[in-house]
Design a protein around this motif. Structure first.
Motif, PDB file in Angstrom:
ATOM      1  N   GLU A  14       4.690  12.350  -7.201  1.00 58.37           N
ATOM      2  CA  GLU A  14       6.040  11.609  -6.638  1.00 58.37           C
ATOM      3  C   GLU A  14       5.298  10.686  -5.365  1.00 58.37           C
ATOM      4  OE1 GLU A  14       8.436  13.888  -4.392  1.00 58.37           O
ATOM      5  OE2 GLU A  14       7.152  15.276  -3.295  1.00 58.37           O
ATOM      6  N   LEU A  15       5.838   9.532  -5.470  1.00 58.68           N
ATOM      7  CA  LEU A  15       6.267   8.101  -4.573  1.00 58.68           C
ATOM      8  C   LEU A  15       6.453   8.734  -2.479  1.00 58.68           C
ATOM      9  CD1 LEU A  15       5.250   5.299  -3.339  1.00 58.68           C
ATOM     10  CD2 LEU A  15       7.443   4.970  -3.435  1.00 58.68           C
ATOM     11  N   VAL A  16       5.257   9.056  -1.562  1.00 60.13           N
ATOM     12  CA  VAL A  16       5.739   9.583   0.007  1.00 60.13           C
ATOM     13  C   VAL A  16       6.242   8.766   0.722  1.00 60.13           C
ATOM     14  CG1 VAL A  16       4.826  10.553   1.370  1.00 60.13           C
ATOM     15  CG2 VAL A  16       4.225  11.788  -0.855  1.00 60.13           C
ATOM     16  N   ALA A  17       5.581   6.991   0.343  1.00 55.71           N
ATOM     17  CA  ALA A  17       6.003   6.009   1.322  1.00 55.71           C
ATOM     18  C   ALA A  17       5.306   5.286   1.241  1.00 55.71           C
ATOM     19  CB  ALA A  17       5.725   6.243   2.851  1.00 55.71           C
ATOM     20  N   ALA A  18       6.058   3.651   0.965  1.00 53.44           N
ATOM     21  CA  ALA A  18       5.052   2.676   0.886  1.00 53.44           C
ATOM     22  C   ALA A  18       5.078   1.530   2.623  1.00 53.44           C
ATOM     23  CB  ALA A  18       5.644   1.584   0.193  1.00 53.44           C
ATOM     24  N   VAL A  19       4.724   0.438   1.905  1.00 55.08           N
ATOM     25  CA  VAL A  19       4.038  -0.423   2.819  1.00 55.08           C
ATOM     26  C   VAL A  19       4.176  -1.839   2.951  1.00 55.08           C
ATOM     27  CG1 VAL A  19       1.759   0.171   4.588  1.00 55.08           C
ATOM     28  CG2 VAL A  19       3.418  -1.125   5.727  1.00 55.08           C
ATOM     29  N   MET A  51       0.741  -1.317   0.241  1.00 58.80           N
ATOM     30  CA  MET A  51       0.007  -0.450  -0.270  1.00 58.80           C
ATOM     31  C   MET A  51       0.699   0.819  -0.127  1.00 58.80           C
ATOM     32  SD  MET A  51      -2.777  -1.447   2.885  1.00 58.80           S
ATOM     33  CE  MET A  51      -4.611  -0.376   2.254  1.00 58.80           C
ATOM     34  N   ARG A  52       0.670   2.590  -0.454  1.00 59.33           N
ATOM     35  CA  ARG A  52       1.545   3.494  -0.682  1.00 59.33           C
ATOM     36  C   ARG A  52       0.847   5.155  -0.634  1.00 59.33           C
ATOM     37  NH1 ARG A  52       1.259  -0.338  -4.689  1.00 59.33           N
ATOM     38  NH2 ARG A  52       2.813  -1.367  -5.332  1.00 59.33           N
ATOM     39  N   TRP A  53       1.632   5.243  -0.590  1.00 59.60           N
ATOM     40  CA  TRP A  53       1.187   7.557  -0.346  1.00 59.60           C
ATOM     41  C   TRP A  53       1.704   8.244  -1.592  1.00 59.60           C
ATOM     42  CZ3 TRP A  53      -3.652   9.226   1.112  1.00 59.60           C
ATOM     43  CH2 TRP A  53      -4.022   8.371   2.122  1.00 59.60           C
ATOM     44  N   TYR A  54       1.037   8.771  -2.294  1.00 56.23           N
ATOM     45  CA  TYR A  54       1.527   9.483  -3.859  1.00 56.23           C
ATOM     46  C   TYR A  54       1.380  10.509  -3.308  1.00 56.23           C
ATOM     47  CZ  TYR A  54       3.489   5.472  -6.719  1.00 56.23           C
ATOM     48  OH  TYR A  54       4.082   4.860  -7.397  1.00 56.23           O
ATOM     49  N   ARG A  55       1.616  11.781  -3.983  1.00 58.09           N
ATOM     50  CA  ARG A  55       1.394  12.883  -3.542  1.00 58.09           C
ATOM     51  C   ARG A  55       2.257  13.590  -5.126  1.00 58.09           C
ATOM     52  NH1 ARG A  55       5.588  16.288   0.718  1.00 58.09           N
ATOM     53  NH2 ARG A  55       7.113  16.299   0.309  1.00 58.09           N
ATOM     54  N   GLN A  56       0.476  14.512  -5.537  1.00 58.44           N
ATOM     55  CA  GLN A  56       0.911  15.796  -6.541  1.00 58.44           C
ATOM     56  C   GLN A  56       1.001  17.006  -6.044  1.00 58.44           C
ATOM     57  OE1 GLN A  56      -1.399  14.376 -10.171  1.00 58.44           O
ATOM     58  NE2 GLN A  56       0.624  15.524 -11.137  1.00 58.44           N
ATOM     59  N   GLY A  57       1.997  17.951  -6.086  1.00 59.00           N
ATOM     60  CA  GLY A  57       1.642  19.592  -5.559  1.00 59.00           C
ATOM     61  C   GLY A  57       1.429  20.273  -6.574  1.00 59.00           C
TER      62      GLY A  57
END
Length: 123
Positions: free
Chosen positions: A46-51, A34-40
């Motif tokens: 961009e990939l912020v974090a993954a577990v 599972m991942r969190w991405y962000r787009q400013g």
């Protein structure tokens, strides 16, 4: 139909904290990474974090020590705890997950995305 729904975004002052949640629902049989991405604004996603399903994590260098990703498999939910927020963290945050679905008795993995939640860091 599998859905990922994010929540927890909002407006916060620099130095503040937010906790994002992303809950998966539907006829899934497993969830791997599972991942969190962000787009400013004006930036690429961009990939912020993954577990992983085993609990291994990795982070974008700029958020290390400030953000923590975690998951609750009983709730099919991934979290992103964000502390010491900076204006440059302002973005739409998206979760995604590798979801296992069973079709004619065979499990296959599919990538699903949430709709995104806005995080704005500003005084």
């Amino acid at each position: 139909q599998v859905q990922l729904v994010e929540s927890g975004g909002g407006l916060v002052q620099p130095g503040g904290s937010l906790r994002l949640s992303c809950a998966a629902s539907g006829p899934l049989v497993s969830i791997d990474t599972m991942r969190w991405y962000r787009q400013g604004p004006g930036k690429q996603r961009e990939l912020v974090a993954a577990v992983t399903s085993g609990g291994s994590t990795n982070y974008l260098d700029s958020v290390k020590g400030r953000f923590t990703i975690s998951r609750d498999d009983a709730k099919n939910t991934v979290y992103l705890e964000m502390n010491s927020l900076k204006p440059e963290d302002t973005a739409v945050y998206y979760c995604n997950a590798d979801v296992g679905l069973t079709t004619v008795g065979v499990e296959r993995k599919y990538l699903y995305w949430g709709q995104g939640t806005q995080v704005t860091v500003s005084s």
